[in-house]
Design a protein around this motif. Structure first.
Motif, PDB file in Angstrom:
ATOM      1  N   ILE A  25       0.789  -2.145 -14.583  1.00 26.07           N
ATOM      2  CA  ILE A  25       0.510  -3.209 -15.433  1.00 26.07           C
ATOM      3  C   ILE A  25       1.002  -3.325 -16.806  1.00 26.07           C
ATOM      4  N   LEU A  26       0.655  -2.034 -17.577  1.00 25.55           N
ATOM      5  CA  LEU A  26       0.926  -1.991 -18.896  1.00 25.55           C
ATOM      6  C   LEU A  26       2.750  -1.689 -19.107  1.00 25.55           C
ATOM      7  N   GLU A  27       3.411  -1.507 -18.096  1.00 22.59           N
ATOM      8  CA  GLU A  27       4.577  -1.568 -18.395  1.00 22.59           C
ATOM      9  C   GLU A  27       5.438  -2.737 -17.764  1.00 22.59           C
ATOM     10  N   GLU A  28       4.467  -3.438 -17.360  1.00 24.46           N
ATOM     11  CA  GLU A  28       4.655  -5.050 -16.966  1.00 24.46           C
ATOM     12  C   GLU A  28       5.436  -4.873 -15.760  1.00 24.46           C
ATOM     13  N   SER A  29       5.466  -4.040 -14.792  1.00 23.20           N
ATOM     14  CA  SER A  29       5.991  -4.055 -13.460  1.00 23.20           C
ATOM     15  C   SER A  29       5.259  -4.969 -12.520  1.00 23.20           C
ATOM     16  N   LEU A  30       3.841  -4.792 -12.986  1.00 22.80           N
ATOM     17  CA  LEU A  30       3.171  -5.928 -12.361  1.00 22.80           C
ATOM     18  C   LEU A  30       2.500  -6.806 -13.313  1.00 22.80           C
ATOM     19  N   LYS A  31       3.050  -8.080 -13.063  1.00 30.01           N
ATOM     20  CA  LYS A  31       2.999  -9.161 -14.060  1.00 30.01           C
ATOM     21  C   LYS A  31       1.579  -9.900 -14.012  1.00 30.01           C
ATOM     22  N   GLU A  32       1.169 -10.646 -15.097  1.00 29.49           N
ATOM     23  CA  GLU A  32      -0.129 -11.560 -15.039  1.00 29.49           C
ATOM     24  C   GLU A  32      -0.288 -12.436 -13.809  1.00 29.49           C
ATOM     25  N   ASN A  33      -1.446 -12.416 -13.166  1.00 34.21           N
ATOM     26  CA  ASN A  33      -1.775 -13.185 -12.036  1.00 34.21           C
ATOM     27  C   ASN A  33      -0.675 -12.932 -10.819  1.00 34.21           C
ATOM     28  N   GLU A  34      -0.313 -11.639 -10.615  1.00 35.47           N
ATOM     29  CA  GLU A  34       0.676 -11.132  -9.588  1.00 35.47           C
ATOM     30  C   GLU A  34      -0.471 -10.573  -8.641  1.00 35.47           C
ATOM     31  N   PRO A  35      -0.402 -10.881  -7.186  1.00 34.57           N
ATOM     32  CA  PRO A  35      -1.588 -10.180  -6.487  1.00 34.57           C
ATOM     33  C   PRO A  35      -1.193  -8.885  -6.194  1.00 34.57           C
ATOM     34  N   LEU A  36      -2.221  -7.993  -6.052  1.00 32.14           N
ATOM     35  CA  LEU A  36      -2.154  -6.572  -5.399  1.00 32.14           C
ATOM     36  C   LEU A  36      -2.462  -6.642  -3.960  1.00 32.14           C
ATOM     37  N   PRO A  37      -1.932  -5.609  -3.239  1.00 37.91           N
ATOM     38  CA  PRO A  37      -2.099  -5.516  -1.853  1.00 37.91           C
ATOM     39  C   PRO A  37      -3.654  -5.352  -1.547  1.00 37.91           C
ATOM     40  N   SER A  38      -3.935  -6.130  -0.362  1.00 42.89           N
ATOM     41  CA  SER A  38      -5.019  -5.920   0.032  1.00 42.89           C
ATOM     42  C   SER A  38      -5.599  -4.548   0.095  1.00 42.89           C
ATOM     43  N   VAL A  39      -7.137  -4.145   0.028  1.00 42.76           N
ATOM     44  CA  VAL A  39      -7.890  -2.809   0.089  1.00 42.76           C
ATOM     45  C   VAL A  39      -7.198  -2.242   1.361  1.00 42.76           C
ATOM     46  N   ARG A  40      -7.163  -2.925   2.501  1.00 39.97           N
ATOM     47  CA  ARG A  40      -6.827  -2.323   3.644  1.00 39.97           C
ATOM     48  C   ARG A  40      -5.509  -1.990   3.609  1.00 39.97           C
ATOM     49  N   VAL A  41      -4.383  -2.922   3.404  1.00 45.79           N
ATOM     50  CA  VAL A  41      -3.233  -2.757   3.402  1.00 45.79           C
ATOM     51  C   VAL A  41      -2.643  -1.333   2.521  1.00 45.79           C
ATOM     52  N   LEU A  42      -3.246  -1.224   1.176  1.00 43.36           N
ATOM     53  CA  LEU A  42      -2.935  -0.293   0.458  1.00 43.36           C
ATOM     54  C   LEU A  42      -3.435   0.858   1.041  1.00 43.36           C
ATOM     55  N   ALA A  43      -4.575   1.014   1.434  1.00 42.13           N
ATOM     56  CA  ALA A  43      -5.347   2.281   1.918  1.00 42.13           C
ATOM     57  C   ALA A  43      -4.264   2.657   3.186  1.00 42.13           C
ATOM     58  N   LYS A  44      -3.700   1.591   3.882  1.00 40.89           N
ATOM     59  CA  LYS A  44      -2.860   2.232   5.080  1.00 40.89           C
ATOM     60  C   LYS A  44      -1.578   2.868   4.507  1.00 40.89           C
ATOM     61  N   GLU A  45      -1.109   1.994   3.405  1.00 40.27           N
ATOM     62  CA  GLU A  45       0.331   2.610   2.575  1.00 40.27           C
ATOM     63  C   GLU A  45       0.060   3.986   2.111  1.00 40.27           C
ATOM     64  N   ILE A  46      -0.985   4.288   1.753  1.00 33.62           N
ATOM     65  CA  ILE A  46      -1.022   5.375   0.966  1.00 33.62           C
ATOM     66  C   ILE A  46      -1.753   6.542   1.783  1.00 33.62           C
ATOM     67  N   ARG A  47      -2.262   6.196   2.962  1.00 35.56           N
ATOM     68  CA  ARG A  47      -3.189   6.910   3.698  1.00 35.56           C
ATOM     69  C   ARG A  47      -4.339   7.569   3.302  1.00 35.56           C
ATOM     70  N   ALA A  48      -4.970   6.472   2.895  1.00 39.25           N
ATOM     71  CA  ALA A  48      -6.396   6.995   2.222  1.00 39.25           C
ATOM     72  C   ALA A  48      -7.668   6.030   2.862  1.00 39.25           C
ATOM     73  N   SER A  49      -8.558   6.323   2.500  1.00 39.27           N
ATOM     74  CA  SER A  49      -9.787   5.330   2.917  1.00 39.27           C
ATOM     75  C   SER A  49      -9.833   4.044   2.060  1.00 39.27           C
ATOM     76  N   ALA A  50     -10.113   3.078   2.683  1.00 32.68           N
ATOM     77  CA  ALA A  50     -10.415   1.732   2.421  1.00 32.68           C
ATOM     78  C   ALA A  50     -11.262   1.623   1.074  1.00 32.68           C
ATOM     79  N   LEU A  51     -12.401   2.619   1.328  1.00 34.39           N
ATOM     80  CA  LEU A  51     -13.399   2.903   0.109  1.00 34.39           C
ATOM     81  C   LEU A  51     -12.942   3.438  -1.068  1.00 34.39           C
ATOM     82  N   THR A  52     -11.945   4.471  -0.861  1.00 33.60           N
ATOM     83  CA  THR A  52     -11.229   5.019  -1.923  1.00 33.60           C
ATOM     84  C   THR A  52     -10.288   4.001  -2.864  1.00 33.60           C
TER      85      THR A  52
END
Length: 126
Positions: A25-52
């Motif tokens: 966000i700070l280096e502006e690779s992610l811009k204002e109003n840009e959506p982040l991946p859903s919790v479940r999608v990101l959890a699956k991508e990084i192989r971590a718990s959705a709670l994390t």
């Protein structure tokens, strides 16, 4: 969004996530109003718990980097320039502290470390 998690690191996964998303966000690779991946999608991508991932998103929201709209997802908020600079200074300080710690463990003196930093800075300016 490229997130790299070190599962064998002493830094908790949620903290690695927070730090990396903040940096994006700070280096502006992610811009204002840009959506982040859903919790479940990101959890699956990084192989971590959705709670994390949820914990990381909650912290990012508390710090004013993202907002979550129920049923729509999480989105990047605008970050003011002063906050951006403060955050970059803080993260740089943390990284330097880690480098100094490693240098001490390796028996590198203050003078050697200062010389090494000066050399790197000169290379960056060239």
């Amino acid at each position: 969004m490229k997130i790299i998690i070190q599962h064998n690191s002493m830094v908790p996964i949620y903290e690695q996530l927070v730090n990396q998303i903040k940096s994006l966000i700070l280096e502006e690779s992610l811009k204002e109003n840009e959506p982040l991946p859903s919790v479940r999608v990101l959890a699956k991508e990084i192989r971590a718990s959705a709670l994390t991932v949820k914990k990381a998103y909650d912290l990012l929201e508390q710090e004013g980097f993202i907002t979550t709209i129920h049923g729509k997802g999480s989105f990047v908020l605008s970050v003011n320039k002063h906050a951006k600079r403060e955050n970059l200074l803080y993260s740089t300080q943390e990284e330097l502290e880690q480098v100094i710690k490693k240098a001490r463990q390796a028996g590198i003196s203050k003078a050697e470390l200062a010389e090494l930093v000066a050399m790197i800075l000169e290379e960056e300016e060239a």
